[in-house]
Design a protein around this motif. Structure first.
Motif, PDB file in Angstrom:
ATOM      1  N   TRP A  79       0.839  -1.202   0.000  1.00 28.95           N
ATOM      2  CA  TRP A  79       0.000   0.000   0.000  1.00 28.95           C
ATOM      3  C   TRP A  79       0.873   1.251   0.000  1.00 28.95           C
ATOM      4  N   ALA A  80       1.974   1.229   0.754  1.00 33.05           N
ATOM      5  CA  ALA A  80       2.873   2.373   0.813  1.00 33.05           C
ATOM      6  C   ALA A  80       3.439   2.703  -0.564  1.00 33.05           C
ATOM      7  N   GLU A  81       3.817   1.678  -1.315  1.00 33.90           N
ATOM      8  CA  GLU A  81       4.359   1.899  -2.653  1.00 33.90           C
ATOM      9  C   GLU A  81       3.299   2.471  -3.586  1.00 33.90           C
ATOM     10  N   ARG A  82       2.070   1.975  -3.505  1.00 33.56           N
ATOM     11  CA  ARG A  82       1.009   2.468  -4.392  1.00 33.56           C
ATOM     12  C   ARG A  82       0.670   3.922  -4.110  1.00 33.56           C
ATOM     13  N   PHE A  83       0.630   4.306  -2.841  1.00 37.69           N
ATOM     14  CA  PHE A  83       0.236   5.669  -2.499  1.00 37.69           C
ATOM     15  C   PHE A  83       1.424   6.633  -2.417  1.00 37.69           C
ATOM     16  N   GLY A  84       2.643   6.101  -2.403  1.00 36.29           N
ATOM     17  CA  GLY A  84       3.814   6.957  -2.289  1.00 36.29           C
ATOM     18  C   GLY A  84       3.981   7.553  -0.911  1.00 36.29           C
ATOM     19  N   ILE A  85       3.744   6.740   0.119  1.00 37.41           N
ATOM     20  CA  ILE A  85       3.834   7.207   1.508  1.00 37.41           C
ATOM     21  C   ILE A  85       4.626   6.193   2.323  1.00 37.41           C
ATOM     22  N   GLY A  86       4.846   6.509   3.594  1.00 31.13           N
ATOM     23  CA  GLY A  86       5.549   5.598   4.483  1.00 31.13           C
ATOM     24  C   GLY A  86       4.708   4.388   4.846  1.00 31.13           C
ATOM     25  N   VAL A  87       5.396   3.315   5.243  1.00 35.40           N
ATOM     26  CA  VAL A  87       4.713   2.068   5.571  1.00 35.40           C
ATOM     27  C   VAL A  87       3.778   2.239   6.762  1.00 35.40           C
ATOM     28  N   GLY A  88       4.230   2.946   7.784  1.00 37.02           N
ATOM     29  CA  GLY A  88       3.386   3.145   8.960  1.00 37.02           C
ATOM     30  C   GLY A  88       2.109   3.891   8.640  1.00 37.02           C
ATOM     31  N   ARG A  89       2.234   4.922   7.828  1.00 35.67           N
ATOM     32  CA  ARG A  89       1.033   5.674   7.453  1.00 35.67           C
ATOM     33  C   ARG A  89       0.106   4.817   6.606  1.00 35.67           C
ATOM     34  N   ALA A  90       0.665   4.019   5.709  1.00 37.17           N
ATOM     35  CA  ALA A  90      -0.164   3.170   4.851  1.00 37.17           C
ATOM     36  C   ALA A  90      -0.971   2.187   5.687  1.00 37.17           C
ATOM     37  N   ALA A  91      -0.329   1.553   6.662  1.00 33.52           N
ATOM     38  CA  ALA A  91      -1.028   0.598   7.519  1.00 33.52           C
ATOM     39  C   ALA A  91      -2.141   1.288   8.306  1.00 33.52           C
ATOM     40  N   ALA A  92      -1.850   2.477   8.828  1.00 31.29           N
ATOM     41  CA  ALA A  92      -2.853   3.213   9.602  1.00 31.29           C
ATOM     42  C   ALA A  92      -4.026   3.622   8.709  1.00 31.29           C
ATOM     43  N   ALA A  93      -3.746   3.986   7.454  1.00 33.28           N
ATOM     44  CA  ALA A  93      -4.815   4.409   6.556  1.00 33.28           C
ATOM     45  C   ALA A  93      -5.755   3.261   6.221  1.00 33.28           C
ATOM     46  N   VAL A  94      -5.212   2.057   6.025  1.00 31.17           N
ATOM     47  CA  VAL A  94      -6.063   0.899   5.746  1.00 31.17           C
ATOM     48  C   VAL A  94      -6.975   0.637   6.942  1.00 31.17           C
ATOM     49  N   ARG A  95      -6.423   0.670   8.151  1.00 31.26           N
ATOM     50  CA  ARG A  95      -7.254   0.455   9.337  1.00 31.26           C
ATOM     51  C   ARG A  95      -8.291   1.572   9.471  1.00 31.26           C
ATOM     52  N   PRO A 181      -8.775  26.774   2.617  1.00 29.62           N
ATOM     53  CA  PRO A 181      -9.730  26.322   3.630  1.00 29.62           C
ATOM     54  C   PRO A 181      -9.093  26.273   5.022  1.00 29.62           C
ATOM     55  N   PRO A 182      -9.904  26.427   6.083  1.00 26.62           N
ATOM     56  CA  PRO A 182      -9.367  26.390   7.452  1.00 26.62           C
ATOM     57  C   PRO A 182      -8.939  24.991   7.887  1.00 26.62           C
ATOM     58  N   ARG A 183      -9.352  23.971   7.119  1.00 27.12           N
ATOM     59  CA  ARG A 183      -8.898  22.600   7.378  1.00 27.12           C
ATOM     60  C   ARG A 183      -8.366  22.022   6.073  1.00 27.12           C
ATOM     61  N   ARG A 184      -7.222  21.341   6.165  1.00 27.07           N
ATOM     62  CA  ARG A 184      -6.629  20.746   4.974  1.00 27.07           C
ATOM     63  C   ARG A 184      -6.312  19.270   5.256  1.00 27.07           C
ATOM     64  N   TYR A 185      -6.478  18.437   4.225  1.00 25.57           N
ATOM     65  CA  TYR A 185      -6.266  16.997   4.370  1.00 25.57           C
ATOM     66  C   TYR A 185      -5.460  16.457   3.197  1.00 25.57           C
ATOM     67  N   ASP A 186      -4.585  15.534   3.507  1.00 23.90           N
ATOM     68  CA  ASP A 186      -3.926  14.700   2.500  1.00 23.90           C
ATOM     69  C   ASP A 186      -4.702  13.388   2.526  1.00 23.90           C
ATOM     70  N   THR A 187      -5.592  13.210   1.553  1.00 20.21           N
ATOM     71  CA  THR A 187      -6.564  12.114   1.600  1.00 20.21           C
ATOM     72  C   THR A 187      -6.215  11.002   0.631  1.00 20.21           C
ATOM     73  N   LEU A 188      -6.194   9.783   1.144  1.00 21.71           N
ATOM     74  CA  LEU A 188      -6.000   8.592   0.324  1.00 21.71           C
ATOM     75  C   LEU A 188      -7.371   8.047  -0.051  1.00 21.71           C
ATOM     76  N   PHE A 189      -7.606   7.840  -1.334  1.00 19.25           N
ATOM     77  CA  PHE A 189      -8.880   7.321  -1.827  1.00 19.25           C
ATOM     78  C   PHE A 189      -8.746   5.833  -2.141  1.00 19.25           C
ATOM     79  N   PHE A 190      -9.668   5.054  -1.594  1.00 18.30           N
ATOM     80  CA  PHE A 190      -9.762   3.623  -1.847  1.00 18.30           C
ATOM     81  C   PHE A 190     -11.070   3.337  -2.573  1.00 18.30           C
ATOM     82  N   VAL A 191     -11.171   2.155  -3.183  1.00 19.35           N
ATOM     83  CA  VAL A 191     -12.455   1.635  -3.642  1.00 19.35           C
ATOM     84  C   VAL A 191     -12.636   0.256  -3.020  1.00 19.35           C
ATOM     85  N   ALA A 192     -13.886  -0.148  -2.825  1.00 20.97           N
ATOM     86  CA  ALA A 192     -14.194  -1.462  -2.268  1.00 20.97           C
ATOM     87  C   ALA A 192     -15.555  -1.911  -2.767  1.00 20.97           C
TER      88      ALA A 192
END
Length: 261
Positions: A79-95, A181-192
């Motif tokens: 997941w980290a490779e697909r999204f271009g992020i760290g492994v820890g963040r990828a695992a947390a995003a899936v959960r 915007p007063p709130r900003r997000y780096d959002t990972l999009f999944f499909v299921a």
């Protein structure tokens, strides 16, 4: 100069960018081919995307980072490779995206854990004593507790002898809220794909209504302004509208631009 008693405006570049994850839950359209997608029409009081039509999801929380329990499906580094992020963040995003989907729709992407002890469940779900033979899966009480910030997804699944079904997800896109915007997000999009036998509902206080819509109809409604949508939502819907069925969607390789959009 700021008027007395009025707080100074926050410089746009100093607004922190938070981690988030969202998932387009889809199923085969019942008539005419194509896909249907589950949309939430948010209440007007939300601090972000108020009144907009969105996919289920939300912020990645500290509790999503605290577990390393294995799941079924690609490992975190994939997941980290697909999204271009760290492994820890990828695992947390899936959960996080599985947790948010359960909290907001009642759909739980989980299955019996083959490593769990055989026999009785590790936890007795509420009401099973009165309903012999009831499904040994988390229910409304557990969903509400999780939504209230009590416990974490992996502990809940372990208590029921379940394991997260990461193989039901696919990485799809990555977007970052632009400056302003007063709130900003780096959002990972999944499909299921909606699992067999599962039903998505509108049991979340964040939405005034929910519905299944054909992806092409939803994309058209967003483009014409009949439904309010942020650009990432509309972009994903346009992708989904071009797919013939769920099998094609899940088999389609997806390349996500480095750093997202």
């Amino acid at each position: 100069m700021t008027r007395p008693g009025r707080p100074a405006a926050t410089p746009p570049e100093s607004v922190p960018v938070r981690e988030a994850a969202t998932v387009a839950l889809v199923r085969d359209a019942r008539v005419g081919g194509g896909l249907e997608v589950f949309l939430q029409h948010r209440v007007a009081t939300m601090q972000f995307a108020a009144g907009m039509s969105v996919f289920p999801g939300g912020g990645v929380e500290p509790r999503d980072h605290r577990s390393d329990r294995p799941w079924r499906g690609p490992e975190p580094h994939w997941w980290a490779e697909r999204f271009g992020i760290g492994v820890g963040r990828a695992a947390a995003a899936v959960r996080a995206v599985v947790r948010e989907l359960f909290e907001e729709t009642g759909v739980l992407l989980a299955e019996p854990d083959p490593a769990a002890p055989a026999g009785a469940p590790l936890h007795d779900p509420p009401g099973t004593a009165e309903r012999p033979g009831a499904a040994e899966r988390p229910g409304t009480a557990e969903r509400r507790a999780l939504d209230a910030g009590e416990g974490d997804l992996d502990s809940l699944l372990a208590a029921y002898g379940l394991v997260l079904s990461a193989h039901l997800l696919r990485p799809w896109d990555r977007w970052t809220t632009p400056l302003g915007p007063p709130r900003r997000y780096d959002t990972l999009f999944f499909v299921a794909a909606l699992p067999d036998g599962a039903e998505a509902d509108g049991g979340t206080s964040e939405a005034r209504a929910t519905e299944w819509m054909r992806a092409d109809d939803a994309a058209t409604a967003g483009t014409l302004g009949r439904l309010g949508m942020l650009r990432p939502t509309l972009d994903v819907l346009a992708d989904l509208a071009a797919v013939d069925d769920v099998a094609e969607l899940l088999a389609t390789p997806r390349v996500i631009a480095p750093g997202g959009r």
